[in-house]
Design an enzyme around this catalytic site. Structure first.
Site, short mmCIF file in Angstrom:
data_model
loop_
_atom_site.label_atom_id
_atom_site.label_comp_id
_atom_site.label_asym_id
_atom_site.label_seq_id
_atom_site.Cartn_x
_atom_site.Cartn_y
_atom_site.Cartn_z
N SER A 108 0.83 -1.19 0.00
CA SER A 108 0.00 0.00 0.00
C SER A 108 0.88 1.26 0.00
CB SER A 108 -0.97 -0.05 1.18
OG SER A 108 -1.99 0.90 1.07
N ASP A 161 -10.47 -4.17 -4.93
CA ASP A 161 -9.88 -3.23 -3.99
C ASP A 161 -10.64 -1.91 -4.06
OD1 ASP A 161 -8.24 -1.49 -2.52
OD2 ASP A 161 -6.42 -2.52 -3.14
N HIS A 192 -8.26 -5.04 -0.47
CA HIS A 192 -6.99 -4.39 -0.14
C HIS A 192 -6.09 -5.27 0.73
CE1 HIS A 192 -4.61 -0.77 -0.42
NE2 HIS A 192 -4.40 -0.78 0.89
#
Length: 212
Positions: A108, A161, A192
């Site tokens: 991320s 996501d 995610h």
């Protein structure tokens, strides 16, 4: 000279100085220890360098500021990219890390700073595993030198996501390819968060490109 001014944790390799070093870059709210289990899963003989981002968002560590979800503070991003790249060079001298064997493993926000380093400082990483990445910035200077020529990069994304549109990850993969990277994009069921089947794919990719 830049000092070791990032909070970090270094775990030496059990197989000596020829091993790769996985540079572990956490997501928002993480720390220098978060991805150590992932790093050990990917490569049980690699050295591990977990780094904590310096920026705080609501008390949660990040590697650079953002103005809103998915909207990056570009000035801060570039500053933090240079700062982290300098730290990694100094850490390599301090811990005896081979400069040609640094592999980024980012999730991320950590994947985004890793992608930014790839684009801005192509000498820092020999390859990268980017989990849930998006385009940090697009280089404005056209080049045909392909500074990332042949460097393996895995982009691992979730099909549903809610934070990162598929188009963003596709665009990053293409941008890395233009720079010469041997970029591979894999979409996995889920959102995610990371899932075990996805990690098995990442481990196989790592072993194929960098050895077991």
């Amino acid at each position: 000279m830049t000092q070791l001014d990032f909070i970090h944790e270094y775990v030496p390799s059990s197989s000596g100085t020829d091993a790769h070093t996985l540079v572990l870059l956490h997501g928002t709210g993480g720390n220098e220890q978060d991805l150590i289990p992932l790093g050990r899963f990917l490569a049980d003989d690699a050295a591990l360098l977990g780094v904590r981002g310096k920026v705080l968002e609501g008390g949660m560590p990040r590697f650079f500021r953002r103005l809103a979800e998915g909207v990056f503070d570009q000035e801060d991003l570039l500053y933090r990219t240079d700062e982290l790249a300098d730290f990694l060079r100094v850490a390599s001298e301090t811990y005896g890390i081979h400069p040609g064997k640094r592999i980024a493993v980012g999730y991320s926000n950590g994947a985004n700073i890793a992608a930014s380093i790839l684009l801005r400082h192509p000498d820092v990483f020999a390859g990268a595993l980017l989990f849930r990445p998006m385009v940090p910035f697009a280089p404005t200077d056209a080049t045909d030198t392909q500074p990332l020529r042949g460097k393996p990069v895995l982009l691992s994304a979730g099909e549903v996501d809610s934070l990162i549109p598929q188009a963003e990850t596709n665009r990053l993969a293409e941008l890395l390819k233009v720079q010469g990277a041997a970029a591979v994009l894999r979409f996995h069921p889920g959102g995610h968060g990371l899932m075990q089947p996805e990690l098995q794919v990442a481990k196989a990719w790592y072993e194929q490109n960098f050895g077991s």
